[in-house]
Design a protein around this motif. Sequence first.
Motif, PDB file in Angstrom:
ATOM      1  N   ALA A  62       1.991   0.079  -8.266  1.00 14.64           N
ATOM      2  CA  ALA A  62       0.531  -0.013  -8.352  1.00 14.64           C
ATOM      3  C   ALA A  62      -0.059  -0.577  -7.062  1.00 14.64           C
ATOM      4  N   ASP A  63       0.613  -1.581  -6.488  1.00 14.61           N
ATOM      5  CA  ASP A  63       0.169  -2.138  -5.199  1.00 14.61           C
ATOM      6  C   ASP A  63       0.113  -1.052  -4.125  1.00 14.61           C
ATOM      7  N   VAL A  64       1.212  -0.328  -4.000  1.00 19.71           N
ATOM      8  CA  VAL A  64       1.318   0.675  -2.943  1.00 19.71           C
ATOM      9  C   VAL A  64       0.280   1.778  -3.136  1.00 19.71           C
ATOM     10  N   GLU A  65       0.174   2.268  -4.355  1.00 19.78           N
ATOM     11  CA  GLU A  65      -0.789   3.333  -4.617  1.00 19.78           C
ATOM     12  C   GLU A  65      -2.214   2.881  -4.304  1.00 19.78           C
ATOM     13  N   ALA A  66      -2.549   1.664  -4.718  1.00 19.15           N
ATOM     14  CA  ALA A  66      -3.911   1.173  -4.522  1.00 19.15           C
ATOM     15  C   ALA A  66      -4.234   0.962  -3.060  1.00 19.15           C
ATOM     16  N   VAL A  67      -3.323   0.324  -2.326  1.00 20.04           N
ATOM     17  CA  VAL A  67      -3.632  -0.004  -0.930  1.00 20.04           C
ATOM     18  C   VAL A  67      -3.624   1.239  -0.054  1.00 20.04           C
ATOM     19  N   ILE A  68      -2.780   2.202  -0.354  1.00 22.52           N
ATOM     20  CA  ILE A  68      -2.770   3.432   0.436  1.00 22.52           C
ATOM     21  C   ILE A  68      -3.974   4.308   0.089  1.00 22.52           C
ATOM     22  N   ALA A  69      -4.283   4.413  -1.196  1.00 21.84           N
ATOM     23  CA  ALA A  69      -5.441   5.216  -1.596  1.00 21.84           C
ATOM     24  C   ALA A  69      -6.743   4.606  -1.087  1.00 21.84           C
ATOM     25  N   GLY A  70      -6.818   3.274  -1.115  1.00 20.03           N
ATOM     26  CA  GLY A  70      -8.077   2.613  -0.782  1.00 20.03           C
ATOM     27  C   GLY A  70      -8.206   2.166   0.656  1.00 20.03           C
ATOM     28  N   GLY A  71      -7.093   2.088   1.381  1.00 18.86           N
ATOM     29  CA  GLY A  71      -7.180   1.569   2.752  1.00 18.86           C
ATOM     30  C   GLY A  71      -6.130   2.096   3.687  1.00 18.86           C
ATOM     31  N   GLU A  92      -5.935   4.421   5.913  1.00 18.00           N
ATOM     32  CA  GLU A  92      -6.290   4.692   7.307  1.00 18.00           C
ATOM     33  C   GLU A  92      -6.608   3.412   8.067  1.00 18.00           C
ATOM     34  N   LYS A  93      -6.852   2.322   7.354  1.00 22.29           N
ATOM     35  CA  LYS A  93      -7.205   1.047   7.992  1.00 22.29           C
ATOM     36  C   LYS A  93      -5.997   0.133   8.190  1.00 22.29           C
ATOM     37  N   LEU A  94      -4.925   0.389   7.463  1.00 27.97           N
ATOM     38  CA  LEU A  94      -3.758  -0.492   7.500  1.00 27.97           C
ATOM     39  C   LEU A  94      -3.073  -0.480   8.860  1.00 27.97           C
ATOM     40  N   ALA A  95      -2.781  -1.666   9.379  1.00 30.33           N
ATOM     41  CA  ALA A  95      -1.975  -1.754  10.600  1.00 30.33           C
ATOM     42  C   ALA A  95      -0.490  -1.646  10.275  1.00 30.33           C
ATOM     43  N   ARG A  97      10.802   5.463   0.491  1.00 28.11           N
ATOM     44  CA  ARG A  97      10.571   6.807  -0.044  1.00 28.11           C
ATOM     45  C   ARG A  97       9.306   6.835  -0.903  1.00 28.11           C
ATOM     46  N   PHE A  98       9.134   5.811  -1.734  1.00 28.41           N
ATOM     47  CA  PHE A  98       7.932   5.774  -2.577  1.00 28.41           C
ATOM     48  C   PHE A  98       6.676   5.651  -1.719  1.00 28.41           C
ATOM     49  N   ILE A  99       6.723   4.799  -0.694  1.00 32.30           N
ATOM     50  CA  ILE A  99       5.569   4.615   0.198  1.00 32.30           C
ATOM     51  C   ILE A  99       5.241   5.920   0.915  1.00 32.30           C
ATOM     52  N   ASP A 100       6.253   6.590   1.445  1.00 29.45           N
ATOM     53  CA  ASP A 100       6.006   7.832   2.171  1.00 29.45           C
ATOM     54  C   ASP A 100       5.494   8.935   1.244  1.00 29.45           C
ATOM     55  N   ASP A 101       5.982   8.966   0.009  1.00 28.11           N
ATOM     56  CA  ASP A 101       5.448   9.927  -0.968  1.00 28.11           C
ATOM     57  C   ASP A 101       3.981   9.630  -1.262  1.00 28.11           C
ATOM     58  N   SER A 102       3.650   8.349  -1.352  1.00 30.09           N
ATOM     59  CA  SER A 102       2.259   7.966  -1.610  1.00 30.09           C
ATOM     60  C   SER A 102       1.357   8.353  -0.441  1.00 30.09           C
ATOM     61  N   ARG A 145      -2.746  10.601   7.269  1.00 28.55           N
ATOM     62  CA  ARG A 145      -2.044  11.151   8.419  1.00 28.55           C
ATOM     63  C   ARG A 145      -1.708  10.100   9.466  1.00 28.55           C
ATOM     64  N   LYS A 146      -2.438   8.994   9.467  1.00 29.73           N
ATOM     65  CA  LYS A 146      -2.157   7.935  10.431  1.00 29.73           C
ATOM     66  C   LYS A 146      -0.771   7.358  10.148  1.00 29.73           C
ATOM     67  N   PRO A 147       0.090   7.245  11.160  1.00 31.64           N
ATOM     68  CA  PRO A 147       1.410   6.636  10.938  1.00 31.64           C
ATOM     69  C   PRO A 147       1.252   5.207  10.405  1.00 31.64           C
ATOM     70  N   LEU A 148       2.017   4.865   9.390  1.00 30.33           N
ATOM     71  CA  LEU A 148       1.946   3.531   8.800  1.00 30.33           C
ATOM     72  C   LEU A 148       3.253   2.789   9.070  1.00 30.33           C
ATOM     73  N   PRO A 149       3.275   1.879  10.051  1.00 33.57           N
ATOM     74  CA  PRO A 149       4.491   1.093  10.289  1.00 33.57           C
ATOM     75  C   PRO A 149       4.819   0.234   9.078  1.00 33.57           C
ATOM     76  N   LEU A 150       6.109   0.010   8.859  1.00 30.78           N
ATOM     77  CA  LEU A 150       6.569  -0.812   7.749  1.00 30.78           C
ATOM     78  C   LEU A 150       7.318  -2.023   8.285  1.00 30.78           C
ATOM     79  N   HIS A 151       7.018  -3.182   7.723  1.00 30.55           N
ATOM     80  CA  HIS A 151       7.722  -4.414   8.037  1.00 30.55           C
ATOM     81  C   HIS A 151       8.481  -4.843   6.790  1.00 30.55           C
ATOM     82  N   THR A 152       9.530  -5.635   6.973  1.00 30.90           N
ATOM     83  CA  THR A 152      10.265  -6.112   5.808  1.00 30.90           C
ATOM     84  C   THR A 152      10.744  -7.535   6.027  1.00 30.90           C
TER      85      THR A 152
END
Length: 343
Positions: A99-108, A110-113, A131-136, A143-150
């Motif tokens: 739910a977090d991933v879906e909401a933040v990607i759907a709602g922001g 293009e703005k996410l660093a 995989r779930f993040i990239d599917d979302s 289309r903006k590349p979304l870097p991932l930190h862990t």
Amino acid sequence: MNSHLLHPAQALFEEGQAPSVLPVVDHYCGVEARMVKSLELQTQMGPVFDITLDCEDGAPVGGEAEHMLLVLHLLNGPLNVHGRVGVRVHPFQHPAFEADVEAVIAGGGEKLAYLMIPKPESLHDLQDAIRFIDDSLQRHHIRKPLPLHTLIETHGALRDVMEIAALPRIESLSFGLMDYVSAHRGAIPRSALTVDGQFSHPLVQRAKLAIAAAAHTYGKTPSHCVVTEFKSERAIQSAAERAAREFGYTRMWSIHPQQIQPIIDAFAPSVAEIDEAIDILLAAQAAQWAPIQHRDMLHDRASYRLFWHLLQRAYRTGQPLPAEVTQAWLSTPAAGANSTSPR
């Protein structure tokens, strides 16, 4: 500077080899007042620090959806002027992750660093999360590349840290001190959480060094853990200096606005270091990046890369640099993936 001379990033690195350059501070906040204050401070100071809006520890239990709405409001709001705001979601195994991933990607999206993924239990755990993040991202046509930190804070993630650092989607590895210590079930004393203990306990040292080594092996950014003595400028300054100069970290967490400037100061090169780097790189560029002699010392492409990284760090910490250096070398896309001016 002669515009026909070969740019350092082209001369010193193979294509795709130059690592991305991130601000040296990753500032975490999850309470509304502190999130707003942090965004206001970033507006004033410039993108010399990142802000991570926290949907994990920052979200009240049972109030995750409401907290996400607040985070999206700030992410998309007028205070996010530099585009250096990321979000930490819940761990992959947590019921709120999807739910977090879906909401933040759907709602922001293009703005996410960047998006921070905490507490992976293993390489496979993190791969499933990615995989779930990239599917979302695909579902929501981002289309903006979304870097991932862990966050490396479990036994399994530390065991797999080299493979995790090798993942193309990962931009930065952070060390989660408190969860790592608690995972030892009391075998590591509480003193290992202090500003002195976290640099001297052998098991904590081992984890920090393994993370830094893995990150540098694959050109990723190692990010040092928090210092909980947030009111002590001496403590944060000391920890930041040791993290940078002894443990190889190029980024560090902040959990209070008072920690931001001391971390920047600790990671910033000295004026003498900056001047030397500029002199050597100018001479090297004039020599078409062949070996040179400078003050009775020989330098070649290996040392040129060291001085190039030093100038990048100076730029990212907002240090005064000659205009011709920033315009020709540092404020162009060739200077790295993250080319936003820090001032």
